[in-house]
Design a protein around this motif. Structure first.
Motif, PDB file in Angstrom:
ATOM      1  N   UNK A 190       0.797  -1.216   0.000  1.00 32.15           N
ATOM      2  CA  UNK A 190       0.000   0.000   0.000  1.00 32.15           C
ATOM      3  C   UNK A 190       0.830   1.268   0.000  1.00 32.15           C
ATOM      4  N   UNK A 191       2.075   1.209   0.364  1.00 35.92           N
ATOM      5  CA  UNK A 191       2.873   2.437   0.425  1.00 35.92           C
ATOM      6  C   UNK A 191       4.345   2.114   0.249  1.00 35.92           C
ATOM      7  N   UNK A 192       5.071   3.104  -0.225  1.00 35.22           N
ATOM      8  CA  UNK A 192       6.508   2.984  -0.364  1.00 35.22           C
ATOM      9  C   UNK A 192       7.126   4.165   0.385  1.00 35.22           C
ATOM     10  N   UNK A 193       8.018   3.881   1.317  1.00 36.14           N
ATOM     11  CA  UNK A 193       8.660   4.928   2.102  1.00 36.14           C
ATOM     12  C   UNK A 193      10.155   4.893   1.839  1.00 36.14           C
ATOM     13  N   UNK A 194      10.733   6.041   1.771  1.00 32.61           N
ATOM     14  CA  UNK A 194      12.176   6.140   1.644  1.00 32.61           C
ATOM     15  C   UNK A 194      12.671   7.078   2.723  1.00 32.61           C
ATOM     16  N   UNK A 195      13.965   7.173   2.867  1.00 32.71           N
ATOM     17  CA  UNK A 195      14.535   8.067   3.873  1.00 32.71           C
ATOM     18  C   UNK A 195      14.193   9.515   3.559  1.00 32.71           C
ATOM     19  N   UNK A 196      13.891   9.811   2.303  1.00 36.87           N
ATOM     20  CA  UNK A 196      13.625  11.189   1.917  1.00 36.87           C
ATOM     21  C   UNK A 196      12.218  11.633   2.277  1.00 36.87           C
ATOM     22  N   UNK A 197      11.213  10.780   2.169  1.00 42.50           N
ATOM     23  CA  UNK A 197       9.851  11.257   2.348  1.00 42.50           C
ATOM     24  C   UNK A 197       9.152  10.717   3.585  1.00 42.50           C
ATOM     25  N   UNK A 198       9.873  10.168   4.536  1.00 44.06           N
ATOM     26  CA  UNK A 198       9.283   9.802   5.807  1.00 44.06           C
ATOM     27  C   UNK A 198       9.180  11.079   6.632  1.00 44.06           C
ATOM     28  N   UNK A 199       7.962  11.494   7.018  1.00 46.32           N
ATOM     29  CA  UNK A 199       7.836  12.749   7.752  1.00 46.32           C
ATOM     30  C   UNK A 199       8.435  12.646   9.144  1.00 46.32           C
ATOM     31  N   UNK A 200       8.980  13.736   9.595  1.00 43.72           N
ATOM     32  CA  UNK A 200       9.547  13.780  10.931  1.00 43.72           C
ATOM     33  C   UNK A 200       8.407  13.869  11.935  1.00 43.72           C
ATOM     34  N   UNK A 201       8.525  13.146  13.022  1.00 46.57           N
ATOM     35  CA  UNK A 201       7.441  13.121  14.003  1.00 46.57           C
ATOM     36  C   UNK A 201       7.386  14.378  14.851  1.00 46.57           C
ATOM     37  N   UNK A 202       8.422  15.182  14.838  1.00 48.95           N
ATOM     38  CA  UNK A 202       8.408  16.377  15.683  1.00 48.95           C
ATOM     39  C   UNK A 202       8.132  17.658  14.898  1.00 48.95           C
ATOM     40  N   UNK A 203       7.788  17.550  13.635  1.00 51.71           N
ATOM     41  CA  UNK A 203       7.435  18.739  12.874  1.00 51.71           C
ATOM     42  C   UNK A 203       5.921  18.868  12.787  1.00 51.71           C
ATOM     43  N   UNK A 204       5.475  20.083  12.527  1.00 51.17           N
ATOM     44  CA  UNK A 204       4.049  20.395  12.486  1.00 51.17           C
ATOM     45  C   UNK A 204       3.693  20.791  11.062  1.00 51.17           C
ATOM     46  N   UNK A 205       2.641  20.224  10.549  1.00 50.93           N
ATOM     47  CA  UNK A 205       2.182  20.608   9.216  1.00 50.93           C
ATOM     48  C   UNK A 205       1.520  21.983   9.308  1.00 50.93           C
ATOM     49  N   UNK A 206       1.772  22.866   8.342  1.00 48.26           N
ATOM     50  CA  UNK A 206       1.185  24.204   8.400  1.00 48.26           C
ATOM     51  C   UNK A 206      -0.330  24.213   8.240  1.00 48.26           C
ATOM     52  N   UNK A 207      -0.909  23.125   7.763  1.00 44.57           N
ATOM     53  CA  UNK A 207      -2.357  23.057   7.599  1.00 44.57           C
ATOM     54  C   UNK A 207      -3.040  22.269   8.720  1.00 44.57           C
ATOM     55  N   UNK A 208      -2.315  21.956   9.790  1.00 47.81           N
ATOM     56  CA  UNK A 208      -2.890  21.144  10.868  1.00 47.81           C
ATOM     57  C   UNK A 208      -3.745  21.993  11.808  1.00 47.81           C
ATOM     58  N   UNK A 209      -4.612  21.317  12.538  1.00 45.92           N
ATOM     59  CA  UNK A 209      -5.452  22.014  13.515  1.00 45.92           C
ATOM     60  C   UNK A 209      -4.619  22.574  14.668  1.00 45.92           C
ATOM     61  N   UNK A 210      -3.543  21.886  15.039  1.00 39.60           N
ATOM     62  CA  UNK A 210      -2.679  22.378  16.105  1.00 39.60           C
ATOM     63  C   UNK A 210      -2.054  23.719  15.721  1.00 39.60           C
ATOM     64  N   UNK A 211      -1.615  23.827  14.478  1.00 42.35           N
ATOM     65  CA  UNK A 211      -1.002  25.070  14.039  1.00 42.35           C
ATOM     66  C   UNK A 211      -2.046  26.175  13.899  1.00 42.35           C
ATOM     67  N   UNK A 212      -3.251  25.831  13.478  1.00 34.13           N
ATOM     68  CA  UNK A 212      -4.339  26.808  13.421  1.00 34.13           C
ATOM     69  C   UNK A 212      -4.641  27.342  14.812  1.00 34.13           C
ATOM     70  N   UNK A 213      -4.718  26.450  15.795  1.00 36.61           N
ATOM     71  CA  UNK A 213      -4.961  26.864  17.177  1.00 36.61           C
ATOM     72  C   UNK A 213      -3.834  27.770  17.675  1.00 36.61           C
ATOM     73  N   UNK A 214      -2.589  27.417  17.354  1.00 40.28           N
ATOM     74  CA  UNK A 214      -1.447  28.244  17.756  1.00 40.28           C
ATOM     75  C   UNK A 214      -1.545  29.634  17.123  1.00 40.28           C
ATOM     76  N   UNK A 215      -1.970  29.700  15.874  1.00 40.74           N
ATOM     77  CA  UNK A 215      -2.116  30.993  15.207  1.00 40.74           C
ATOM     78  C   UNK A 215      -3.241  31.825  15.809  1.00 40.74           C
ATOM     79  N   UNK A 216      -4.290  31.188  16.280  1.00 37.58           N
ATOM     80  CA  UNK A 216      -5.356  31.920  16.966  1.00 37.58           C
ATOM     81  C   UNK A 216      -4.839  32.511  18.284  1.00 37.58           C
ATOM     82  N   UNK A 217      -4.053  31.741  19.019  1.00 36.23           N
ATOM     83  CA  UNK A 217      -3.438  32.268  20.242  1.00 36.23           C
ATOM     84  C   UNK A 217      -2.494  33.407  19.886  1.00 36.23           C
ATOM     85  N   UNK A 218      -1.767  33.255  18.777  1.00 38.62           N
ATOM     86  CA  UNK A 218      -0.870  34.300  18.281  1.00 38.62           C
ATOM     87  C   UNK A 218      -1.633  35.619  18.111  1.00 38.62           C
ATOM     88  N   UNK A 219      -2.810  35.549  17.490  1.00 44.42           N
ATOM     89  CA  UNK A 219      -3.604  36.755  17.271  1.00 44.42           C
ATOM     90  C   UNK A 219      -4.075  37.379  18.579  1.00 44.42           C
TER      91      UNK A 219
END
Length: 120
Positions: A26-55
């Motif tokens: 079902x999937x092919x993963x390489x060292x290049x495209x395995x997402x890091x577990x400690x990064x945040x996607x800019x479209x995530x709900x967590x980042x949206x919430x952080x931006x609301x607190x920012x405002x």
């Protein structure tokens, strides 16, 4: 859309020349495209919430800063410490937020996101 993204990630992993870590049906993963577990996607709900607190904190700073002309800072000690702590955390968090690349892929590898933030 999901199949197109899957095919694109499969093509990227095959073309990249990076060593294969895992290949399943079902999937092919390489060292290049395995997402890091400690990064945040800019479209995530967590980042949206952080931006609301920012405002909210930005609004507080815009209101409280001019009031400092009246020498009433002693009334705002705790909120000012909270705001200063927030801005410090925001500075650190920015290293961990992914970004969109020119080809439309979200880059989530920590070394890449930190390097981009340090450059910009």
């Amino acid at each position: 859309v999901r199949n197109m993204a899957h095919e694109k990630s499969k093509a990227v992993s095959m073309d990249s020349g990076a060593p294969q870590l895992w290949a399943g049906s079902s999937a092919v993963f390489s060292a290049q495209n395995v997402p890091s577990s400690c990064t945040i996607r800019p479209s995530s709900l967590q980042f949206l919430f952080w931006n609301l607190i920012f405002l909210v904190v930005l609004f507080y700073d815009c209101v409280s800063f001019p009031l400092s002309a009246f020498r009433i800072e002693h009334l705002f000690v705790t909120p000012n410490l909270i705001a200063a702590s927030f801005w410090t955390l925001d500075f650190v968090l920015s290293f961990f937020v992914g970004y969109d690349t020119a080809d439309g892929v979200v880059e989530t590898r920590l070394p890449k996101t930190a390097a981009r933030y340090a450059r910009t």
